[in-house]
Design an enzyme around this catalytic site. Structure first.
Site, PDB file in Angstrom:
ATOM      1  N   CYS A 119     -12.749 -41.513  44.481  1.00  0.00           N
ATOM      2  CA  CYS A 119     -12.394 -42.354  45.617  1.00  0.00           C
ATOM      3  C   CYS A 119     -11.452 -43.459  45.149  1.00  0.00           C
ATOM      4  O   CYS A 119     -11.591 -43.968  44.048  1.00  0.00           O
ATOM      5  CB  CYS A 119     -13.637 -42.949  46.279  1.00  0.00           C
ATOM      6  SG  CYS A 119     -14.444 -44.199  45.292  1.00  0.00           S
ATOM      7  N   GLY A 207      -4.655 -29.952  51.867  1.00  0.00           N
ATOM      8  CA  GLY A 207      -4.139 -28.750  52.524  1.00  0.00           C
ATOM      9  C   GLY A 207      -3.195 -27.989  51.597  1.00  0.00           C
ATOM     10  O   GLY A 207      -3.201 -28.182  50.385  1.00  0.00           O
TER      11      GLY A 207
HETATM   12  C1  LIG Z   1      -9.744 -36.853  56.600  1.00  0.00           C
HETATM   13  C2  LIG Z   1     -10.290 -36.638  55.204  1.00  0.00           C
HETATM   14  C3  LIG Z   1     -11.386 -37.370  54.783  1.00  0.00           C
HETATM   15  C4  LIG Z   1     -11.910 -37.179  53.502  1.00  0.00           C
HETATM   16  N1  LIG Z   1     -13.012 -37.904  53.110  1.00  0.00           N
HETATM   17  C5  LIG Z   1     -13.559 -37.670  51.876  1.00  0.00           C
HETATM   18  C6  LIG Z   1     -14.741 -38.339  51.478  1.00  0.00           C
HETATM   19  O1  LIG Z   1     -15.347 -39.144  52.200  1.00  0.00           O
HETATM   20  N2  LIG Z   1     -15.236 -38.065  50.230  1.00  0.00           N
HETATM   21  C7  LIG Z   1     -14.640 -37.173  49.377  1.00  0.00           C
HETATM   22  O2  LIG Z   1     -15.147 -36.948  48.276  1.00  0.00           O
HETATM   23  N3  LIG Z   1     -13.518 -36.500  49.759  1.00  0.00           N
HETATM   24  C8  LIG Z   1     -12.979 -36.736  50.963  1.00  0.00           C
HETATM   25  N4  LIG Z   1     -11.855 -36.040  51.344  1.00  0.00           N
HETATM   26  C9  LIG Z   1     -11.277 -35.023  50.433  1.00  0.00           C
HETATM   27  C10 LIG Z   1     -11.782 -33.623  50.791  1.00  0.00           C
HETATM   28  O3  LIG Z   1     -13.184 -33.540  50.636  1.00  0.00           O
HETATM   29  C11 LIG Z   1     -11.131 -32.541  49.913  1.00  0.00           C
HETATM   30  O4  LIG Z   1     -11.550 -32.723  48.581  1.00  0.00           O
HETATM   31  C12 LIG Z   1      -9.616 -32.563  49.956  1.00  0.00           C
HETATM   32  O5  LIG Z   1      -9.155 -32.802  51.266  1.00  0.00           O
HETATM   33  C13 LIG Z   1      -9.002 -31.260  49.428  1.00  0.00           C
HETATM   34  O6  LIG Z   1      -9.438 -30.133  50.144  1.00  0.00           O
HETATM   35  P1  LIG Z   1      -8.597 -29.514  51.407  1.00  0.00           P
HETATM   36  O7  LIG Z   1      -7.191 -29.301  50.947  1.00  0.00           O
HETATM   37  O8  LIG Z   1      -9.319 -28.252  51.745  1.00  0.00           O
HETATM   38  O9  LIG Z   1      -8.678 -30.538  52.490  1.00  0.00           O
HETATM   39  C14 LIG Z   1     -11.311 -36.241  52.626  1.00  0.00           C
HETATM   40  C15 LIG Z   1     -10.186 -35.500  53.065  1.00  0.00           C
HETATM   41  C16 LIG Z   1      -9.682 -35.682  54.326  1.00  0.00           C
HETATM   42  C17 LIG Z   1      -8.491 -34.858  54.767  1.00  0.00           C
END
Ligand SMILES: Cc1cc2nc3c(=O)[nH]c(=O)nc-3n(C[C@H](O)[C@H](O)[C@H](O)COP(=O)(O)O)c2cc1C
Length: 295
Positions: A119, A207
């Site tokens: 984070c 994404g």
């Molecule tokens: C809107 C949003 C909120 C997210 N909030 C968190 C969170 O609270 N804690 C966390 O560890 N990752 C958070 N992430 C990261 C996602 O869990 C994930 O690791 C990241 O988006 C990559 O995966 P993806 O490409 O499938 O989205 C967030 C991502 C997005 C897009």
């Protein structure tokens, strides 16, 4: 788990009802939005914007604070009935806070706790714990000591100098799995408005644009660690998930694709994986895991 997908943290996981819905619609496991030490509002809107290669977000880790999560954990007991594992995600702004939140969360007995050491909101403003192998290892071992048997997942950032070194440090400190990984810092400017698209200006890229980056980390980690890897970043199809499995992942996290195409993405991903495996004569994922490393 019924299948190798999980809902990533922070997407639809902001309340128990949504998590239960995603579990019923096919996710192999669900992850809660990261819970922090005290109530925090998060950043001003717009916080999430879709662009041509995925999402950019600066949500700012809004949280009710762990002291206000009793009702949510109560509601989430329903997941036990439908046998979908619950992963709680936690963060702190300094390492001591991880222990405080972890102790509370452990008392609610989730199936695993994910440490969001990636984070961006730390006491050093913008520096992520997961950029530093020593600090990451310290958080893992302190939480492990405080929480005992609950499996711990350390979530890496692709922004570290060497995410692999951080993964190795977390394994040595007692992590049970590594997630590779979180979003990549970035920004987008709207040329017509002549301003950044996010109110917070900078954010995390997720994404499709993130897939080659976290896939490489997964591939490199597989050669260095023995514990399971959760591949995450840009997965939205069976092919994406298989690429991560072939790089060495055990589990595939899906976040942005749920935002972009709905909760059906878990079933779709699994069906597409099945179809590919049947077509290519693979009866289980074990034979495919890490296959891209073969000479
Ligand atoms: C809107 C949003 C909120 C997210 N909030 C968190 C969170 O609270 N804690 C966390 O560890 N990752 C958070 N992430 C990261 C996602 O869990 C994930 O690791 C990241 O988006 C990559 O995966 P993806 O490409 O499938 O989205 C967030 C991502 C997005 C897009």
């Amino acid at each position: 788990m019924k299948n190798p997908t999980r809902l990533a943290s922070g997407i639809l996981g902001v309340n128990a009802g949504q998590l239960i819905r995603v579990a019923k619609e096919g996710a192999g496991a669900v992850t809660m939005k990261s819970i922090g030490p005290r109530e925090r509002e998060g950043h001003k809107n717009p916080t999430v914007i879709e662009w041509e290669h995925g999402l950019i977000n600066a949500v700012g880790l809004p949280t009710p604070g762990y002291k206000n999560c009793d009702d949510e954990f109560e509601e989430l007991k329903e997941l036990k009935k439908i046998k979908v594992p619950l992963i709680a995600s936690i963060y702190g702004t300094k390492w001591e806070e991880f222990i405080e939140v972890a102790q509370y969360v452990a008392s609610k007995k989730p199936n695993a706790i994910e440490l969001d050491i990636s984070c961006p909101n730390t006491e050093w403003e913008g520096t992520q714990f997961a950029c530093d192998p020593k600090l990451s290892g310290k958080i893992v071992s302190e939480v492990k000591n405080a929480c005992g048997k609950i499996p711990l997942i350390a979530k890496l950032t692709p922004a570290a100098n060497s995410p692999v070194e951080v993964g190795v440090a977390c394994e040595e400190a007692g992590a049970d799995a590594i997630c590779a990984g979180n979003t990549m810092p970035g920004m987008i400017i709207n040329a017509d408005a002549m301003r950044p698209v996010l109110a917070f200006k900078k954010g995390g890229i997720s994404g499709p644009a993130l897939k080659p980056i976290n896939l490489k980390i997964t591939y490199e980690l597989y050669e260095k660690i023995k514990i399971p890897i959760i591949g995450e970043g840009g997965i939205g199809s069976g092919n994406d998930a298989l690429e991560y499995i072939m790089a060495g992942a055990t589990l595939c996290g899906i976040g942005s694709a749920v935002w972009q195409s709905g909760t059906g993405v878990f079933k779709k991903t699994c069906n597409e994986m099945d179809a590919w495996m049947k077509k290519n004569g693979f009866s289980n994922l074990e034979k495919l895991r890490g296959i891209a490393h073969e000479k």
